[in-house]
Enzyme design. Sequence first.
Site, PDB file in Angstrom:
ATOM      1  N   GLY A  46       0.772  -1.247   0.000  1.00 29.20           N
ATOM      2  CA  GLY A  46       0.000   0.000   0.000  1.00 29.20           C
ATOM      3  C   GLY A  46       0.795   1.284   0.000  1.00 29.20           C
ATOM      4  CD  GLU A 101       1.256   0.627   7.132  1.00 29.03           C
ATOM      5  OE1 GLU A 101       1.509   0.479   5.926  1.00 29.03           O
ATOM      6  OE2 GLU A 101       0.839  -0.292   7.858  1.00 29.03           O
ATOM      7  CG  ASP A 102      -1.163   1.504   3.470  1.00 27.29           C
ATOM      8  OD1 ASP A 102      -0.910   1.163   4.646  1.00 27.29           O
ATOM      9  OD2 ASP A 102      -1.757   0.762   2.672  1.00 27.29           O
ATOM     10  CG  ASP A 105      -7.746   0.094  10.482  1.00 34.35           C
ATOM     11  OD1 ASP A 105      -8.559   1.012  10.651  1.00 34.35           O
ATOM     12  OD2 ASP A 105      -8.098  -1.091  10.316  1.00 34.35           O
ATOM     13  CG  PHE A 154     -12.227  -0.163   3.319  1.00 37.49           C
ATOM     14  CD1 PHE A 154     -11.517  -0.857   4.286  1.00 37.49           C
ATOM     15  CD2 PHE A 154     -11.900  -0.364   1.985  1.00 37.49           C
ATOM     16  CE1 PHE A 154     -10.493  -1.737   3.939  1.00 37.49           C
ATOM     17  CE2 PHE A 154     -10.887  -1.245   1.623  1.00 37.49           C
ATOM     18  CZ  PHE A 154     -10.173  -1.929   2.594  1.00 37.49           C
ATOM     19  CB  VAL A 155      -9.733   5.257   2.138  1.00 36.34           C
ATOM     20  CG1 VAL A 155     -10.643   6.148   2.985  1.00 36.34           C
ATOM     21  CG2 VAL A 155      -8.516   4.809   2.943  1.00 36.34           C
ATOM     22  CG  ASP A 161      -5.492  -3.411  -1.729  1.00 36.34           C
ATOM     23  OD1 ASP A 161      -4.876  -2.981  -0.728  1.00 36.34           O
ATOM     24  OD2 ASP A 161      -5.956  -4.565  -1.795  1.00 36.34           O
ATOM     25  NE  ARG A 167      -2.282  -2.982  -4.411  1.00 33.22           N
ATOM     26  CZ  ARG A 167      -2.202  -3.170  -3.094  1.00 33.22           C
ATOM     27  NH1 ARG A 167      -1.995  -2.143  -2.292  1.00 33.22           N
ATOM     28  NH2 ARG A 167      -2.332  -4.369  -2.571  1.00 33.22           N
TER      29      ARG A 167
HETATM   30  P1  IMP Z   1      -3.679  -2.203  11.148  1.00 33.10           P
HETATM   31  O1  IMP Z   1      -2.726  -3.295  11.478  1.00 33.10           O
HETATM   32  O2  IMP Z   1      -5.085  -2.506  11.586  1.00 33.10           O
HETATM   33  O3  IMP Z   1      -3.245  -0.838  11.639  1.00 33.10           O
HETATM   34  O4  IMP Z   1      -3.826  -2.197   9.595  1.00 33.10           O
HETATM   35  C1  IMP Z   1      -3.024  -1.493   8.786  1.00 33.10           C
HETATM   36  C2  IMP Z   1      -3.145  -2.020   7.371  1.00 33.10           C
HETATM   37  O5  IMP Z   1      -4.493  -2.360   7.035  1.00 33.10           O
HETATM   38  C3  IMP Z   1      -2.752  -0.921   6.409  1.00 33.10           C
HETATM   39  O6  IMP Z   1      -1.402  -0.986   6.119  1.00 33.10           O
HETATM   40  C4  IMP Z   1      -3.603  -1.231   5.214  1.00 33.10           C
HETATM   41  O7  IMP Z   1      -2.908  -2.127   4.375  1.00 33.10           O
HETATM   42  C5  IMP Z   1      -4.812  -1.922   5.743  1.00 33.10           C
HETATM   43  N1  IMP Z   1      -5.946  -0.977   5.806  1.00 33.10           N
HETATM   44  C6  IMP Z   1      -6.437  -0.348   6.894  1.00 33.10           C
HETATM   45  N2  IMP Z   1      -7.446   0.461   6.574  1.00 33.10           N
HETATM   46  C7  IMP Z   1      -7.616   0.331   5.245  1.00 33.10           C
HETATM   47  C8  IMP Z   1      -8.522   0.960   4.301  1.00 33.10           C
HETATM   48  O8  IMP Z   1      -9.379   1.796   4.627  1.00 33.10           O
HETATM   49  N3  IMP Z   1      -8.365   0.601   3.002  1.00 33.10           N
HETATM   50  C9  IMP Z   1      -7.430  -0.319   2.591  1.00 33.10           C
HETATM   51  N4  IMP Z   1      -6.559  -0.895   3.428  1.00 33.10           N
HETATM   52  C10 IMP Z   1      -6.666  -0.582   4.749  1.00 33.10           C
HETATM   53 MG    MG Z   2      -0.591  -2.199   4.561  1.00 31.95          MG
END
Ligand code: IMP
Ligand code: MG
Length: 181
Positions: A46, A101-102, A105, A154-155, A161, A167
Amino acid sequence: MPQREYVIEPMISAKAIAARVEELAGEIERHFAGTGKLVVVGLLRGSFVFIADLVREIGLNIEVDFLEASSYGDSTESSREVRILKDLRGEIGGRDVLVVEDIVDTGYTLQHVVGLLRSRKPRRLETIALLDKPSRREVDIRATWTGFEIPDEFVVGYGIDFAQRNRNLPYIGKVRFTGEG
Ligand code: IMP
Ligand code: MG
């Protein structure tokens, strides 16, 4: 899981992203001024667009490396168990490191990656996330720099993606599911 139908509603324009990337690059440049070399670590997949734009605005000696952690798979649900699918090619011991990081979350991915990389004893390690969804956080972690805080949507786009789609959108949009299901 069958692909549900959805539309994408614009949330952050390409122009707004570019302006923010320039600002963030300036802050990173000042923070790491005088570094021999900055290792910029992109989390696949991402962050690939963000890292490409970011490094071109940073006027430091830079090395680029990538790491892939397991994430959502093909769903929109996060998983608490993080696995490393592809590790760095280079050594980071004693080096200056920036993890890109993208989206942060729940925070599990960044927490796991930072823990792993710190165990290799970098000289300095900072993190940057293009997007942050603070209302979703389950572990106490924040990126050093954040591009935009967004609500619990969700984006997609700008490298991000939904089930490997979208993407290549040049802006960030939110997914709105249409119809039944
Ligand atoms: P975390 O471990 O829950 O913080 O998740 C982080 C990863 O989840 C990010 O690097 C994204 O790849 C994916 N992610 C979280 N939110 C979204 C979203 O809204 N769209 C797409 N991917 C997401
Ligand atoms: Mg990711």
